[in-house]
Scaffold this active site. Structure first.
Site, PDB file in Angstrom:
ATOM      1  N   SER A 140       0.462   4.333 -23.967  1.00  0.00           N
ATOM      2  CA  SER A 140       1.354   4.910 -22.956  1.00  0.00           C
ATOM      3  C   SER A 140       1.418   3.942 -21.779  1.00  0.00           C
ATOM      4  O   SER A 140       0.423   3.238 -21.491  1.00  0.00           O
ATOM      5  CB  SER A 140       0.797   6.249 -22.483  1.00  0.00           C
ATOM      6  N   TYR A 154      -7.210   9.676 -19.185  1.00  0.00           N
ATOM      7  CA  TYR A 154      -6.102   9.444 -20.121  1.00  0.00           C
ATOM      8  C   TYR A 154      -5.578   8.015 -19.960  1.00  0.00           C
ATOM      9  O   TYR A 154      -5.455   7.269 -20.936  1.00  0.00           O
ATOM     10  CB  TYR A 154      -4.998  10.470 -19.835  1.00  0.00           C
TER      11      TYR A 154
END
Ligand SMILES: NC(=O)c1ccc[n+]([C@@H]2O[C@H](COP(=O)([O-])OP(=O)(O)OC[C@H]3O[C@@H](n4cnc5c(N)ncnc54)[C@H](O)[C@@H]3O)[C@@H](O)[C@H]2O)c1
Length: 248
Positions: A140, A154
Protein backbone atom coordinates in the site's frame (compact mmCIF):
# COMPACT_ATOMS: atom_id res chain seq x y z
CA UNK A 1 4.13 -17.08 -17.20
CA UNK A 2 1.19 -18.25 -19.23
CA UNK A 3 -1.72 -18.09 -16.78
CA UNK A 4 -4.04 -20.48 -18.61
CA UNK A 5 -4.07 -23.90 -16.98
CA UNK A 6 -2.21 -22.75 -13.86
CA UNK A 7 -3.39 -22.87 -10.24
CA UNK A 8 -3.64 -19.55 -8.40
CA UNK A 9 -4.29 -19.01 -4.70
CA UNK A 10 -5.58 -15.58 -3.65
CA UNK A 11 -5.80 -14.72 0.05
CA UNK A 12 -8.66 -12.49 1.12
CA UNK A 13 -10.42 -13.23 -2.18
CA UNK A 14 -13.83 -13.01 -0.53
CA UNK A 15 -14.10 -9.28 -1.25
CA UNK A 16 -12.44 -6.19 -2.71
CA UNK A 17 -9.13 -6.44 -4.55
CA UNK A 18 -8.83 -10.17 -3.84
CA UNK A 19 -12.21 -10.92 -5.41
CA UNK A 20 -11.41 -8.79 -8.48
CA UNK A 21 -8.06 -10.60 -8.78
CA UNK A 22 -9.64 -14.04 -8.44
CA UNK A 23 -12.18 -13.19 -11.14
CA UNK A 24 -9.48 -11.86 -13.44
CA UNK A 25 -7.21 -14.89 -12.98
CA UNK A 26 -10.13 -17.25 -13.67
CA UNK A 27 -10.96 -15.33 -16.86
CA UNK A 28 -7.31 -15.77 -17.87
CA UNK A 29 -7.78 -19.54 -17.49
CA UNK A 30 -6.36 -20.25 -14.02
CA UNK A 31 -8.01 -22.51 -11.46
CA UNK A 32 -8.48 -20.23 -8.45
CA UNK A 33 -8.33 -21.08 -4.76
CA UNK A 34 -10.20 -18.51 -2.68
CA UNK A 35 -8.65 -18.40 0.82
CA UNK A 36 -10.58 -16.28 3.28
CA UNK A 37 -11.34 -16.17 6.99
CA UNK A 38 -14.93 -15.14 6.22
CA UNK A 39 -16.62 -18.40 5.26
CA UNK A 40 -19.78 -16.85 3.76
CA UNK A 41 -17.95 -14.23 1.71
CA UNK A 42 -15.32 -16.75 0.59
CA UNK A 43 -17.85 -19.34 -0.54
CA UNK A 44 -19.93 -16.72 -2.36
CA UNK A 45 -16.77 -15.42 -4.10
CA UNK A 46 -15.75 -18.94 -5.14
CA UNK A 47 -19.22 -19.44 -6.65
CA UNK A 48 -18.89 -16.18 -8.62
CA UNK A 49 -15.38 -17.04 -9.78
CA UNK A 50 -16.53 -20.55 -10.79
CA UNK A 51 -18.85 -18.90 -13.34
CA UNK A 52 -15.71 -17.62 -15.08
CA UNK A 53 -13.67 -20.82 -14.67
CA UNK A 54 -12.59 -23.22 -11.94
CA UNK A 55 -12.64 -22.19 -8.27
CA UNK A 56 -12.45 -23.71 -4.82
CA UNK A 57 -12.87 -22.14 -1.37
CA UNK A 58 -10.63 -22.88 1.59
CA UNK A 59 -11.22 -21.39 5.01
CA UNK A 60 -7.98 -19.78 6.20
CA UNK A 61 -6.97 -17.19 8.74
CA UNK A 62 -3.66 -16.15 7.23
CA UNK A 63 -2.31 -15.06 10.60
CA UNK A 64 -2.32 -18.75 11.62
CA UNK A 65 0.63 -20.83 10.45
CA UNK A 66 -1.37 -24.07 10.28
CA UNK A 67 -4.06 -22.42 8.11
CA UNK A 68 -1.49 -21.05 5.68
CA UNK A 69 0.18 -24.46 5.33
CA UNK A 70 -3.27 -26.04 4.84
CA UNK A 71 -4.38 -23.56 2.16
CA UNK A 72 -1.31 -24.41 0.07
CA UNK A 73 -1.99 -28.14 0.55
CA UNK A 74 -5.60 -27.50 -0.48
CA UNK A 75 -4.45 -25.95 -3.79
CA UNK A 76 -2.18 -28.90 -4.52
CA UNK A 77 -4.84 -31.42 -3.57
CA UNK A 78 -7.68 -29.75 -5.51
CA UNK A 79 -5.82 -28.66 -8.63
CA UNK A 80 -2.53 -30.60 -8.53
CA UNK A 81 -0.11 -27.70 -7.94
CA UNK A 82 0.44 -24.17 -6.78
CA UNK A 83 1.77 -21.88 -9.51
CA UNK A 84 0.57 -18.43 -8.46
CA UNK A 85 0.11 -16.93 -4.99
CA UNK A 86 -1.40 -13.50 -4.37
CA UNK A 87 -0.77 -12.39 -0.78
CA UNK A 88 -3.67 -9.97 -0.69
CA UNK A 89 -5.43 -10.32 2.70
CA UNK A 90 -4.70 -7.26 4.82
CA UNK A 91 -6.03 -4.15 6.49
CA UNK A 92 -6.19 -2.98 10.09
CA UNK A 93 -8.69 -2.54 12.85
CA UNK A 94 -8.85 0.25 15.42
CA UNK A 95 -7.42 0.92 17.93
CA UNK A 96 -3.89 1.24 16.55
CA UNK A 97 -0.35 1.25 17.92
CA UNK A 98 -0.01 3.81 20.69
CA UNK A 99 -3.56 3.15 21.95
CA UNK A 100 -4.02 -0.57 21.33
CA UNK A 101 -2.99 -3.51 23.51
CA UNK A 102 0.11 -5.44 22.46
CA UNK A 103 -2.13 -8.34 21.45
CA UNK A 104 -4.26 -6.12 19.21
CA UNK A 105 -1.47 -4.32 17.35
CA UNK A 106 0.45 -7.57 17.03
CA UNK A 107 -2.53 -8.99 15.17
CA UNK A 108 -2.55 -6.00 12.79
CA UNK A 109 1.16 -6.56 12.21
CA UNK A 110 0.70 -10.33 11.77
CA UNK A 111 -2.01 -9.85 9.15
CA UNK A 112 -0.04 -7.35 7.10
CA UNK A 113 3.50 -8.71 7.39
CA UNK A 114 3.86 -12.12 9.03
CA UNK A 115 0.98 -13.56 6.95
CA UNK A 116 2.78 -12.51 3.76
CA UNK A 117 5.96 -14.21 5.01
CA UNK A 118 4.04 -17.33 5.99
CA UNK A 119 2.38 -17.42 2.56
CA UNK A 120 5.74 -17.18 0.81
CA UNK A 121 7.29 -19.73 3.17
CA UNK A 122 4.76 -22.46 2.39
CA UNK A 123 4.32 -21.51 -1.28
CA UNK A 124 8.08 -21.80 -1.83
CA UNK A 125 8.00 -25.48 -0.85
CA UNK A 126 5.18 -26.14 -3.32
CA UNK A 127 6.72 -24.02 -6.09
CA UNK A 128 10.15 -25.60 -5.68
CA UNK A 129 8.52 -28.99 -6.22
CA UNK A 130 7.14 -27.50 -9.46
CA UNK A 131 10.36 -25.70 -10.40
CA UNK A 132 8.51 -22.41 -11.01
CA UNK A 133 6.08 -19.94 -9.54
CA UNK A 134 4.87 -16.35 -9.35
CA UNK A 135 4.01 -14.56 -6.13
CA UNK A 136 2.50 -11.08 -5.91
CA UNK A 137 2.26 -9.24 -2.60
CA UNK A 138 -0.25 -6.45 -2.06
CA UNK A 139 1.37 -3.55 -0.18
CA UNK A 140 0.00 0.00 0.00
CA UNK A 141 1.16 3.61 -0.49
CA UNK A 142 0.65 3.74 3.30
CA UNK A 143 4.12 2.16 3.39
CA UNK A 144 5.76 4.99 1.42
CA UNK A 145 7.07 8.42 2.27
CA UNK A 146 7.77 10.50 5.36
CA UNK A 147 4.19 11.46 6.32
CA UNK A 148 2.41 10.07 9.39
CA UNK A 149 -0.30 7.44 8.82
CA UNK A 150 -3.34 6.74 11.03
CA UNK A 151 -2.36 3.04 11.24
CA UNK A 152 1.33 3.08 12.21
CA UNK A 153 1.73 -0.70 12.40
CA UNK A 154 -0.18 -1.11 9.11
CA UNK A 155 2.04 1.42 7.31
CA UNK A 156 5.17 -0.15 8.83
CA UNK A 157 4.12 -3.64 7.77
CA UNK A 158 3.39 -2.48 4.21
CA UNK A 159 6.81 -0.80 4.00
CA UNK A 160 8.35 -4.08 5.15
CA UNK A 161 6.42 -6.05 2.51
CA UNK A 162 8.00 -3.89 -0.19
CA UNK A 163 11.52 -4.44 1.20
CA UNK A 164 10.79 -8.17 1.59
CA UNK A 165 9.78 -8.33 -2.08
CA UNK A 166 13.00 -6.66 -3.17
CA UNK A 167 15.11 -8.88 -0.89
CA UNK A 168 13.61 -12.02 -2.41
CA UNK A 169 14.31 -11.08 -6.05
CA UNK A 170 17.19 -13.62 -6.27
CA UNK A 171 14.66 -16.48 -5.99
CA UNK A 172 14.02 -15.80 -9.68
CA UNK A 173 17.17 -17.90 -10.16
CA UNK A 174 15.04 -20.88 -9.11
CA UNK A 175 12.19 -19.80 -11.39
CA UNK A 176 10.17 -18.25 -8.54
CA UNK A 177 9.39 -14.56 -9.12
CA UNK A 178 8.17 -12.42 -6.25
CA UNK A 179 6.74 -8.97 -6.99
CA UNK A 180 4.52 -6.42 -5.32
CA UNK A 181 1.79 -3.90 -6.08
CA UNK A 182 1.57 -0.74 -4.00
CA UNK A 183 -1.89 0.80 -4.48
CA UNK A 184 -3.23 4.13 -3.30
CA UNK A 185 -6.85 4.07 -2.03
CA UNK A 186 -9.03 1.58 -3.91
CA UNK A 187 -12.79 1.96 -4.38
CA UNK A 188 -13.72 -1.41 -2.90
CA UNK A 189 -17.20 -1.94 -1.50
CA UNK A 190 -15.90 -1.28 2.02
CA UNK A 191 -14.10 1.92 1.01
CA UNK A 192 -17.09 3.20 -1.00
CA UNK A 193 -19.32 2.56 2.01
CA UNK A 194 -16.99 4.62 4.24
CA UNK A 195 -16.94 7.41 1.67
CA UNK A 196 -20.77 7.32 1.55
CA UNK A 197 -20.92 7.58 5.36
CA UNK A 198 -18.54 10.56 5.37
CA UNK A 199 -20.65 12.25 2.69
CA UNK A 200 -23.81 11.70 4.74
CA UNK A 201 -22.06 13.47 7.63
CA UNK A 202 -21.30 16.39 5.27
CA UNK A 203 -17.61 15.46 5.18
CA UNK A 204 -16.91 15.12 1.48
CA UNK A 205 -13.89 13.33 0.11
CA UNK A 206 -10.94 15.67 -0.55
CA UNK A 207 -10.59 16.25 -4.31
CA UNK A 208 -7.11 14.72 -4.75
CA UNK A 209 -8.29 11.48 -3.15
CA UNK A 210 -11.40 11.31 -5.34
CA UNK A 211 -9.33 11.80 -8.51
CA UNK A 212 -6.78 9.19 -7.51
CA UNK A 213 -9.18 6.47 -6.34
CA UNK A 214 -8.44 3.16 -8.08
CA UNK A 215 -10.88 0.52 -9.27
CA UNK A 216 -10.24 -2.96 -7.78
CA UNK A 217 -9.96 -4.23 -11.39
CA UNK A 218 -7.02 -1.85 -12.03
CA UNK A 219 -5.12 -3.48 -9.17
CA UNK A 220 -6.08 -6.94 -10.45
CA UNK A 221 -4.73 -5.97 -13.87
CA UNK A 222 -1.38 -4.88 -12.40
CA UNK A 223 -1.17 -8.14 -10.44
CA UNK A 224 -1.86 -10.21 -13.56
CA UNK A 225 0.76 -8.20 -15.49
CA UNK A 226 3.38 -9.07 -12.84
CA UNK A 227 2.42 -12.75 -12.94
CA UNK A 228 2.78 -12.79 -16.75
CA UNK A 229 6.00 -10.81 -17.06
CA UNK A 230 8.86 -13.31 -16.82
CA UNK A 231 11.36 -10.47 -16.46
CA UNK A 232 9.67 -9.13 -13.30
CA UNK A 233 11.32 -10.09 -9.99
CA UNK A 234 11.60 -8.03 -6.82
CA UNK A 235 9.57 -5.32 -8.56
CA UNK A 236 7.32 -2.91 -6.67
CA UNK A 237 4.65 -1.21 -8.80
CA UNK A 238 2.97 1.90 -7.41
CA UNK A 239 -0.64 2.39 -8.53
CA UNK A 240 -2.53 5.67 -8.34
CA UNK A 241 -5.88 6.29 -10.06
CA UNK A 242 -5.65 8.25 -13.30
CA UNK A 243 -1.88 7.71 -13.58
CA UNK A 244 0.14 4.97 -15.31
CA UNK A 245 1.65 2.25 -13.07
CA UNK A 246 5.09 3.29 -11.80
CA UNK A 247 7.94 0.91 -10.90
CA UNK A 248 9.53 2.24 -7.71
N1 LIG B 1 -8.81 -0.75 -0.27
C1 LIG B 1 -7.77 0.08 -0.30
O1 LIG B 1 -7.92 1.31 -0.36
C2 LIG B 1 -6.37 -0.45 -0.28
C3 LIG B 1 -5.31 0.41 -0.62
C4 LIG B 1 -4.02 -0.08 -0.63
C5 LIG B 1 -3.79 -1.40 -0.26
N2 LIG B 1 -4.82 -2.20 0.10
C6 LIG B 1 -4.50 -3.58 0.47
O2 LIG B 1 -5.18 -4.44 -0.42
C7 LIG B 1 -5.47 -5.68 0.24
C8 LIG B 1 -6.93 -6.00 0.09
O3 LIG B 1 -7.67 -4.93 0.63
P1 LIG B 1 -9.22 -4.69 0.31
O4 LIG B 1 -9.45 -3.25 0.53
O5 LIG B 1 -9.58 -5.34 -0.97
O6 LIG B 1 -9.86 -5.49 1.54
P2 LIG B 1 -11.38 -5.87 1.86
O7 LIG B 1 -11.56 -5.50 3.28
O8 LIG B 1 -12.31 -5.34 0.83
O9 LIG B 1 -11.33 -7.46 1.74
C9 LIG B 1 -10.39 -8.17 2.48
C10 LIG B 1 -10.72 -9.64 2.47
O10 LIG B 1 -9.72 -10.28 3.25
C11 LIG B 1 -10.32 -11.15 4.19
N3 LIG B 1 -9.48 -11.29 5.37
C12 LIG B 1 -9.31 -10.39 6.38
N4 LIG B 1 -8.51 -10.90 7.32
C13 LIG B 1 -8.17 -12.14 6.90
C14 LIG B 1 -7.38 -13.18 7.47
N5 LIG B 1 -6.80 -13.04 8.67
N6 LIG B 1 -7.24 -14.33 6.78
C15 LIG B 1 -7.85 -14.48 5.58
N7 LIG B 1 -8.61 -13.56 5.00
C16 LIG B 1 -8.77 -12.40 5.66
C17 LIG B 1 -11.66 -10.51 4.49
O11 LIG B 1 -12.57 -11.47 5.03
C18 LIG B 1 -12.07 -9.96 3.13
O12 LIG B 1 -12.77 -10.92 2.38
C19 LIG B 1 -5.01 -5.49 1.69
O13 LIG B 1 -3.73 -6.02 1.85
C20 LIG B 1 -4.97 -3.98 1.85
O14 LIG B 1 -4.09 -3.57 2.85
C21 LIG B 1 -6.11 -1.76 0.09
Amino acid sequence: MDIAGKTALVTGAGAGIGLATGLRLAREGAAVVVADVDEDAGKAAAERIAEAGQASFVHADVTREADVAAMVEHAEREFGALDILVNNAGGYRQPVFGEASVEHWTRNLDLNLRAVMLGIHFALEAMRRRGAGAIVNVASTAGLGPEPHPGPEYATAKAAVMRLTACLAPLAGEGIRINCVCPYTVGTEAVLQTIGELKAEGRDLPEPLRAELLEPEEVAEAIVDLVRDDSAAGRVVKLVGGKPPEVI
